[in-house]
Design a protein around this motif. Sequence first.
Motif, PDB file in Angstrom:
ATOM      1  N   LEU A  76       0.810  -1.217   0.000  1.00 34.75           N
ATOM      2  CA  LEU A  76       0.000   0.000   0.000  1.00 34.75           C
ATOM      3  C   LEU A  76       0.845   1.269   0.000  1.00 34.75           C
ATOM      4  O   LEU A  76       0.361   2.348  -0.351  1.00 34.75           O
ATOM      5  CB  LEU A  76      -0.911   0.040   1.232  1.00 34.75           C
ATOM      6  CG  LEU A  76      -2.161  -0.826   1.220  1.00 34.75           C
ATOM      7  CD1 LEU A  76      -2.745  -0.928   2.620  1.00 34.75           C
ATOM      8  CD2 LEU A  76      -3.192  -0.263   0.251  1.00 34.75           C
ATOM      9  N   GLY A  77       2.110   1.175   0.441  1.00 34.75           N
ATOM     10  CA  GLY A  77       2.925   2.367   0.639  1.00 34.75           C
ATOM     11  C   GLY A  77       2.429   3.194   1.799  1.00 34.75           C
ATOM     12  O   GLY A  77       2.423   4.435   1.752  1.00 34.75           O
ATOM     13  N   ASP A  78       2.025   2.511   2.864  1.00 32.73           N
ATOM     14  CA  ASP A  78       1.295   3.128   3.963  1.00 32.73           C
ATOM     15  C   ASP A  78       2.201   3.416   5.160  1.00 32.73           C
ATOM     16  O   ASP A  78       2.671   2.499   5.827  1.00 32.73           O
ATOM     17  CB  ASP A  78       0.157   2.184   4.384  1.00 32.73           C
ATOM     18  CG  ASP A  78      -0.651   2.720   5.550  1.00 32.73           C
ATOM     19  OD1 ASP A  78      -0.691   3.951   5.732  1.00 32.73           O
ATOM     20  OD2 ASP A  78      -1.254   1.899   6.271  1.00 32.73           O
ATOM     21  N   GLY A  79       2.440   4.703   5.430  1.00 34.38           N
ATOM     22  CA  GLY A  79       3.130   5.101   6.652  1.00 34.38           C
ATOM     23  C   GLY A  79       4.639   4.912   6.604  1.00 34.38           C
ATOM     24  O   GLY A  79       5.256   4.800   5.545  1.00 34.38           O
ATOM     25  N   ASP A  80       5.236   4.873   7.798  1.00 33.68           N
ATOM     26  CA  ASP A  80       6.681   4.699   7.945  1.00 33.68           C
ATOM     27  C   ASP A  80       7.013   3.225   7.710  1.00 33.68           C
ATOM     28  O   ASP A  80       6.715   2.368   8.556  1.00 33.68           O
ATOM     29  CB  ASP A  80       7.112   5.136   9.343  1.00 33.68           C
ATOM     30  CG  ASP A  80       8.611   4.963   9.566  1.00 33.68           C
ATOM     31  OD1 ASP A  80       9.339   4.703   8.576  1.00 33.68           O
ATOM     32  OD2 ASP A  80       9.053   5.057  10.727  1.00 33.68           O
ATOM     33  N   LEU A  81       7.638   2.928   6.593  1.00 32.36           N
ATOM     34  CA  LEU A  81       7.906   1.539   6.213  1.00 32.36           C
ATOM     35  C   LEU A  81       9.299   1.072   6.604  1.00 32.36           C
ATOM     36  O   LEU A  81       9.603  -0.118   6.477  1.00 32.36           O
ATOM     37  CB  LEU A  81       7.714   1.366   4.704  1.00 32.36           C
ATOM     38  CG  LEU A  81       6.303   1.676   4.185  1.00 32.36           C
ATOM     39  CD1 LEU A  81       6.248   1.491   2.679  1.00 32.36           C
ATOM     40  CD2 LEU A  81       5.265   0.803   4.874  1.00 32.36           C
ATOM     41  N   GLU A  82      10.145   1.965   7.072  1.00 31.99           N
ATOM     42  CA  GLU A  82      11.517   1.569   7.373  1.00 31.99           C
ATOM     43  C   GLU A  82      11.599   0.426   8.388  1.00 31.99           C
ATOM     44  O   GLU A  82      12.413  -0.487   8.209  1.00 31.99           O
ATOM     45  CB  GLU A  82      12.331   2.767   7.847  1.00 31.99           C
ATOM     46  CG  GLU A  82      13.788   2.436   8.174  1.00 31.99           C
ATOM     47  CD  GLU A  82      14.530   1.737   7.041  1.00 31.99           C
ATOM     48  OE1 GLU A  82      15.418   0.919   7.340  1.00 31.99           O
ATOM     49  OE2 GLU A  82      14.220   2.003   5.860  1.00 31.99           O
ATOM     50  N   PRO A  83      10.778   0.420   9.462  1.00 32.03           N
ATOM     51  CA  PRO A  83      10.845  -0.736  10.377  1.00 32.03           C
ATOM     52  C   PRO A  83      10.505  -2.057   9.683  1.00 32.03           C
ATOM     53  O   PRO A  83      11.126  -3.087   9.989  1.00 32.03           O
ATOM     54  CB  PRO A  83       9.815  -0.392  11.456  1.00 32.03           C
ATOM     55  CG  PRO A  83       9.755   1.107  11.450  1.00 32.03           C
ATOM     56  CD  PRO A  83       9.909   1.482  10.006  1.00 32.03           C
ATOM     57  N   LEU A  84       9.561  -2.039   8.755  1.00 31.81           N
ATOM     58  CA  LEU A  84       9.228  -3.269   8.024  1.00 31.81           C
ATOM     59  C   LEU A  84      10.356  -3.658   7.075  1.00 31.81           C
ATOM     60  O   LEU A  84      10.680  -4.845   6.937  1.00 31.81           O
ATOM     61  CB  LEU A  84       7.927  -3.074   7.245  1.00 31.81           C
ATOM     62  CG  LEU A  84       6.656  -2.951   8.091  1.00 31.81           C
ATOM     63  CD1 LEU A  84       5.475  -2.580   7.210  1.00 31.81           C
ATOM     64  CD2 LEU A  84       6.374  -4.249   8.845  1.00 31.81           C
ATOM     65  N   PHE A  85      10.951  -2.676   6.401  1.00 35.38           N
ATOM     66  CA  PHE A  85      12.090  -2.970   5.543  1.00 35.38           C
ATOM     67  C   PHE A  85      13.238  -3.570   6.358  1.00 35.38           C
ATOM     68  O   PHE A  85      13.876  -4.535   5.937  1.00 35.38           O
ATOM     69  CB  PHE A  85      12.579  -1.704   4.844  1.00 35.38           C
ATOM     70  CG  PHE A  85      11.633  -1.139   3.828  1.00 35.38           C
ATOM     71  CD1 PHE A  85      10.756  -1.951   3.128  1.00 35.38           C
ATOM     72  CD2 PHE A  85      11.626   0.223   3.566  1.00 35.38           C
ATOM     73  CE1 PHE A  85       9.879  -1.419   2.184  1.00 35.38           C
ATOM     74  CE2 PHE A  85      10.768   0.766   2.627  1.00 35.38           C
ATOM     75  CZ  PHE A  85       9.891  -0.052   1.932  1.00 35.38           C
ATOM     76  N   GLU A  86      13.488  -2.990   7.528  1.00 35.22           N
ATOM     77  CA  GLU A  86      14.590  -3.488   8.365  1.00 35.22           C
ATOM     78  C   GLU A  86      14.321  -4.904   8.843  1.00 35.22           C
ATOM     79  O   GLU A  86      15.233  -5.749   8.868  1.00 35.22           O
ATOM     80  CB  GLU A  86      14.818  -2.547   9.542  1.00 35.22           C
ATOM     81  CG  GLU A  86      15.957  -2.974  10.477  1.00 35.22           C
ATOM     82  CD  GLU A  86      17.320  -3.082   9.793  1.00 35.22           C
ATOM     83  OE1 GLU A  86      18.230  -3.689  10.407  1.00 35.22           O
ATOM     84  OE2 GLU A  86      17.483  -2.582   8.656  1.00 35.22           O
ATOM     85  N   ASN A  87      13.093  -5.202   9.232  1.00 39.31           N
ATOM     86  CA  ASN A  87      12.765  -6.572   9.630  1.00 39.31           C
ATOM     87  C   ASN A  87      12.993  -7.552   8.489  1.00 39.31           C
ATOM     88  O   ASN A  87      13.468  -8.678   8.703  1.00 39.31           O
ATOM     89  CB  ASN A  87      11.316  -6.655  10.111  1.00 39.31           C
ATOM     90  CG  ASN A  87      11.127  -6.086  11.502  1.00 39.31           C
ATOM     91  OD1 ASN A  87      12.087  -5.684  12.157  1.00 39.31           O
ATOM     92  ND2 ASN A  87       9.888  -6.030  11.953  1.00 39.31           N
ATOM     93  N   TYR A  88      12.639  -7.133   7.264  1.00 39.22           N
ATOM     94  CA  TYR A  88      12.870  -8.001   6.104  1.00 39.22           C
ATOM     95  C   TYR A  88      14.369  -8.220   5.892  1.00 39.22           C
ATOM     96  O   TYR A  88      14.820  -9.347   5.628  1.00 39.22           O
ATOM     97  CB  TYR A  88      12.240  -7.389   4.857  1.00 39.22           C
ATOM     98  CG  TYR A  88      11.831  -8.397   3.811  1.00 39.22           C
ATOM     99  CD1 TYR A  88      10.531  -8.871   3.752  1.00 39.22           C
ATOM    100  CD2 TYR A  88      12.743  -8.878   2.875  1.00 39.22           C
ATOM    101  CE1 TYR A  88      10.132  -9.792   2.793  1.00 39.22           C
ATOM    102  CE2 TYR A  88      12.361  -9.804   1.915  1.00 39.22           C
ATOM    103  CZ  TYR A  88      11.056 -10.262   1.879  1.00 39.22           C
ATOM    104  OH  TYR A  88      10.676 -11.186   0.923  1.00 39.22           O
ATOM    105  N   ARG A  89      15.148  -7.156   6.034  1.00 37.20           N
ATOM    106  CA  ARG A  89      16.596  -7.281   5.868  1.00 37.20           C
ATOM    107  C   ARG A  89      17.195  -8.211   6.931  1.00 37.20           C
ATOM    108  O   ARG A  89      18.066  -9.047   6.622  1.00 37.20           O
ATOM    109  CB  ARG A  89      17.248  -5.903   5.931  1.00 37.20           C
ATOM    110  CG  ARG A  89      16.932  -5.013   4.732  1.00 37.20           C
ATOM    111  CD  ARG A  89      17.764  -3.740   4.733  1.00 37.20           C
ATOM    112  NE  ARG A  89      17.348  -2.797   5.752  1.00 37.20           N
ATOM    113  CZ  ARG A  89      16.641  -1.687   5.518  1.00 37.20           C
ATOM    114  NH1 ARG A  89      16.233  -1.403   4.278  1.00 37.20           N
ATOM    115  NH2 ARG A  89      16.338  -0.849   6.498  1.00 37.20           N
ATOM    116  N   ILE A  90      16.730  -8.088   8.164  1.00 38.25           N
ATOM    117  CA  ILE A  90      17.235  -8.959   9.231  1.00 38.25           C
ATOM    118  C   ILE A  90      16.879 -10.412   8.930  1.00 38.25           C
ATOM    119  O   ILE A  90      17.715 -11.323   9.085  1.00 38.25           O
ATOM    120  CB  ILE A  90      16.667  -8.531  10.595  1.00 38.25           C
ATOM    121  CG1 ILE A  90      17.202  -7.155  10.983  1.00 38.25           C
ATOM    122  CG2 ILE A  90      17.021  -9.549  11.677  1.00 38.25           C
ATOM    123  CD1 ILE A  90      16.495  -6.541  12.190  1.00 38.25           C
ATOM    124  N   SER A  91      15.651 -10.655   8.487  1.00 35.45           N
ATOM    125  CA  SER A  91      15.231 -12.023   8.161  1.00 35.45           C
ATOM    126  C   SER A  91      16.084 -12.596   7.037  1.00 35.45           C
ATOM    127  O   SER A  91      16.466 -13.778   7.076  1.00 35.45           O
ATOM    128  CB  SER A  91      13.756 -12.043   7.777  1.00 35.45           C
ATOM    129  OG  SER A  91      12.931 -11.679   8.857  1.00 35.45           O
TER     130      SER A  91
END
Length: 398
Positions: A76-91
Amino acid sequence: MQESFRWFGPGDLVTLPDIVQAGATGVVTALHDVAYGEVWMPEAIAERCRLIDAGSAGLLAWNVAESLPVHERIKLGDGDLEPLFENYRISMRNLAAAGVTTICYNFMPLLDWIRTDLAVVLPGGGRTVRFAIEKHAAFDCFMLQRPGAEADYSDDVLTRARAWHDASTEADRDRLLSSIMAGLPGAYERYSVERLRPLIARFGAVEPGQLRTNLVRFLDAVCPTAEACGISLAIHPDDPPRPVFGLPRVVSTEADFADIFERVPSPANGLTLCSGSLGSSPDNDVVAIARRFAGRIHFAHLRNVAKEPDGSFQEAAHLGGDTDMVAVTAALLDAEAKRLATGGRAIPMRPDHGHELLGDIGRPFHPGYSMIGRLKGLAELRGVAAALSWRDGQHGQG
């Protein structure tokens, strides 16, 4: 190609010894109990690896994560996505540390693959899954009651959709909803019609151009990490490769792939060549797509479909249907040979969406993921690959 088999984890009716007996060496699996957007922790990844090793006497290895899901807010491009991007990078880093270096994911909003029937009886008594356009339209127009839905269908389809809906029982409509929801893997949330309406309205407001921009934003955020830790990202095509229920689609055609790779040229950015998803559109030449993007194919789902003029289709035998699976396999083997010659990796492949056959008929497998149908498909694909390899070897000697 590295022969692989999808396994939904400890609760799957297909067991790890079953997969060993099928002759596969790779396991395609995921941590389906982890919520979208949360980190796949090293301990959970290690436990899944331990289960696979112990359950297969060391004969299988987890080679593809399918899927490490993309959170809906990213689409959706909804809100602050950096925490979700970082979680994906950590995974991704955690998977790479455990030796899992291929990640299959999709960017289909809200719903994954969609079928309307999960147990169509074949002439020989086996069963298959089907996408019937009139049932799809009946759900969209008369159950979901999406505003403006009728404009997406021909008069003939709408007439048949109305006839089906008017003749249907509550059990028929419940079965249709369950079939549509069955494409969501593992333990992911299923939706009622009432719950689905506002979600579809929300995603339906996203234009295809915006969805593509959101995909590029995601790839820009995660590809540098993927490159650094040796991860290959393999986006799965839309299934079916067309707008559904007003939801946008941006990974449906050869042009879509060309645009994604041009905008994000990272070598980590690749595709899952799903011959069935792509092949369900008459506009897609699966062999040409495989040849054009040979260097970007990080994973392959091999299955076949039989299409109908009105847009309906159903899963065919792996060597049946409308797609020339011999030519697709030849394209994959050629692509693999080139990368192996330069120190690259083999292409993981799994047989996808097998028929229900013999003793598997009626057992509660994940739809499309019975054991015997996929075993038959893998054996057939293995035979095709062996014949092509032999032919090419003999040609080289001549």
